[in-house]
Write a protein that holds these residues in place. Structure first.
Motif, mmCIF file in Angstrom:
data_model
loop_
_atom_site.group_PDB
_atom_site.id
_atom_site.type_symbol
_atom_site.label_atom_id
_atom_site.label_comp_id
_atom_site.label_asym_id
_atom_site.label_seq_id
_atom_site.Cartn_x
_atom_site.Cartn_y
_atom_site.Cartn_z
ATOM 1 N N MET A 61 -95.604 -21.146 65.207
ATOM 2 C CA MET A 61 -94.699 -20.905 66.314
ATOM 3 C C MET A 61 -94.973 -19.509 66.854
ATOM 4 O O MET A 61 -95.123 -18.569 66.084
ATOM 5 C CB MET A 61 -93.260 -21.038 65.812
ATOM 6 C CG MET A 61 -92.236 -20.826 66.874
ATOM 7 S SD MET A 61 -90.561 -21.250 66.379
ATOM 8 C CE MET A 61 -90.653 -23.010 66.337
ATOM 9 N N GLN A 63 -91.861 -19.428 71.905
ATOM 10 C CA GLN A 63 -91.298 -20.654 71.331
ATOM 11 C C GLN A 63 -90.138 -20.339 70.392
ATOM 12 O O GLN A 63 -89.143 -21.053 70.359
ATOM 13 C CB GLN A 63 -92.378 -21.428 70.565
ATOM 14 C CG GLN A 63 -93.440 -22.029 71.428
ATOM 15 C CD GLN A 63 -94.598 -22.573 70.598
ATOM 16 O OE1 GLN A 63 -94.875 -22.082 69.506
ATOM 17 N NE2 GLN A 63 -95.267 -23.587 71.123
ATOM 18 N N SER A 64 -90.277 -19.274 69.624
ATOM 19 C CA SER A 64 -89.225 -18.870 68.701
ATOM 20 C C SER A 64 -87.938 -18.507 69.445
ATOM 21 O O SER A 64 -86.845 -18.935 69.063
ATOM 22 C CB SER A 64 -89.691 -17.681 67.870
ATOM 23 O OG SER A 64 -88.638 -17.160 67.119
ATOM 24 N N GLU A 86 -87.047 -19.427 72.484
ATOM 25 C CA GLU A 86 -86.491 -20.639 73.094
ATOM 26 C C GLU A 86 -85.757 -21.496 72.059
ATOM 27 O O GLU A 86 -84.648 -21.963 72.309
ATOM 28 C CB GLU A 86 -87.606 -21.455 73.746
ATOM 29 C CG GLU A 86 -88.173 -20.824 74.995
ATOM 30 C CD GLU A 86 -89.420 -21.526 75.513
ATOM 31 O OE1 GLU A 86 -89.869 -22.525 74.902
ATOM 32 O OE2 GLU A 86 -89.960 -21.063 76.537
ATOM 33 N N LYS A 87 -86.358 -21.698 70.903
ATOM 34 C CA LYS A 87 -85.748 -22.540 69.877
ATOM 35 C C LYS A 87 -84.467 -21.920 69.335
ATOM 36 O O LYS A 87 -83.466 -22.597 69.145
ATOM 37 C CB LYS A 87 -86.723 -22.792 68.727
ATOM 38 C CG LYS A 87 -86.105 -23.607 67.597
ATOM 39 C CD LYS A 87 -87.087 -24.494 66.935
ATOM 40 C CE LYS A 87 -86.579 -25.302 65.789
ATOM 41 N NZ LYS A 87 -85.214 -25.669 65.727
ATOM 42 N N CYS A 88 -84.497 -20.624 69.085
ATOM 43 C CA CYS A 88 -83.306 -19.972 68.521
ATOM 44 C C CYS A 88 -82.154 -19.942 69.520
ATOM 45 O O CYS A 88 -81.000 -20.060 69.110
ATOM 46 C CB CYS A 88 -83.653 -18.573 68.035
ATOM 47 S SG CYS A 88 -84.627 -18.582 66.519
ATOM 48 N N LYS A 143 -81.803 -22.242 71.929
ATOM 49 C CA LYS A 143 -81.410 -23.645 72.072
ATOM 50 C C LYS A 143 -80.493 -24.058 70.912
ATOM 51 O O LYS A 143 -79.517 -24.762 71.118
ATOM 52 C CB LYS A 143 -82.652 -24.541 72.098
ATOM 53 C CG LYS A 143 -82.340 -26.009 72.376
ATOM 54 C CD LYS A 143 -83.593 -26.846 72.353
ATOM 55 C CE LYS A 143 -83.848 -27.150 70.911
ATOM 56 N NZ LYS A 143 -84.774 -28.160 70.580
ATOM 57 N N ASP A 144 -80.796 -23.583 69.709
ATOM 58 C CA ASP A 144 -79.999 -23.875 68.510
ATOM 59 C C ASP A 144 -79.138 -22.674 68.137
ATOM 60 O O ASP A 144 -78.952 -22.386 66.958
ATOM 61 C CB ASP A 144 -80.926 -24.223 67.343
ATOM 62 C CG ASP A 144 -81.658 -25.524 67.529
ATOM 63 O OD1 ASP A 144 -81.190 -26.346 68.338
ATOM 64 O OD2 ASP A 144 -82.694 -25.716 66.878
ATOM 65 N N ALA A 177 -85.715 -23.413 59.253
ATOM 66 C CA ALA A 177 -86.503 -22.618 60.204
ATOM 67 C C ALA A 177 -87.687 -22.004 59.471
ATOM 68 O O ALA A 177 -87.547 -21.522 58.348
ATOM 69 C CB ALA A 177 -85.652 -21.518 60.817
ATOM 70 N N GLU A 231 -90.622 -18.547 63.031
ATOM 71 C CA GLU A 231 -89.478 -18.700 63.939
ATOM 72 C C GLU A 231 -88.467 -17.584 63.718
ATOM 73 O O GLU A 231 -88.008 -16.933 64.658
ATOM 74 C CB GLU A 231 -88.820 -20.061 63.724
ATOM 75 C CG GLU A 231 -87.575 -20.282 64.537
ATOM 76 C CD GLU A 231 -86.873 -21.586 64.210
ATOM 77 O OE1 GLU A 231 -85.653 -21.660 64.451
ATOM 78 O OE2 GLU A 231 -87.528 -22.523 63.716
#
Length: 119
Positions: free
Chosen positions: A1, A5-6, A8-10, A12-13, A21, A25
């Protein structure tokens, strides 16, 4: 990752304390938090060089605390530990232990927190 991307994912969640994780991330998101803190500290210093003005840094810290706690919780889950162990940060020795756990390699198999996360 990667870094983007990290983030965005963090976000998003941001309040998802379930699942797992990866190290990348978590640590990319922590780096993002440090960079935001440095940037907002500089902005606060430019506005008031006495150091009494911390509005932007305080807002950024409040905005990032839940996503960082949830990412830390998922990271601890990835090592097979409970996310509640982050409370050990409240002690000096416990904080060191938690940092070691956060840097520990991923559990390579499914654990009771879920399947191995995708990289």
């Amino acid at each position: 990752m990667n870094f983007q991307q990290s983030i965005e994912k963090c976000f998003k969640d941001y309040a998802n304390f379930n699942g797992r994780a990866t190290r990348s991330e978590y640590w990319w998101f922590i780096l993002f938090g440090v960079l935001v803190s440095i940037g907002t500290s500089i902005m606060d210093f430019v506005i008031d060089s006495t150091g009494n003005f911390v509005l932007f840094n305080a807002i950024a810290s409040l905005a990032l605390i839940i996503p960082q706690l949830s990412a830390g919780c998922r990271r601890l889950h990835d090592t097979g530990k409970s996310g509640w162990l982050q409370l050990l940060y409240l002690t000096i020795i416990g904080g060191i232990v938690v940092l070691v756990w956060l840097a520990t390699e991923t559990t390579k198999k499914k654990n009771h927190f879920g399947p191995v996360p995708k990289k």
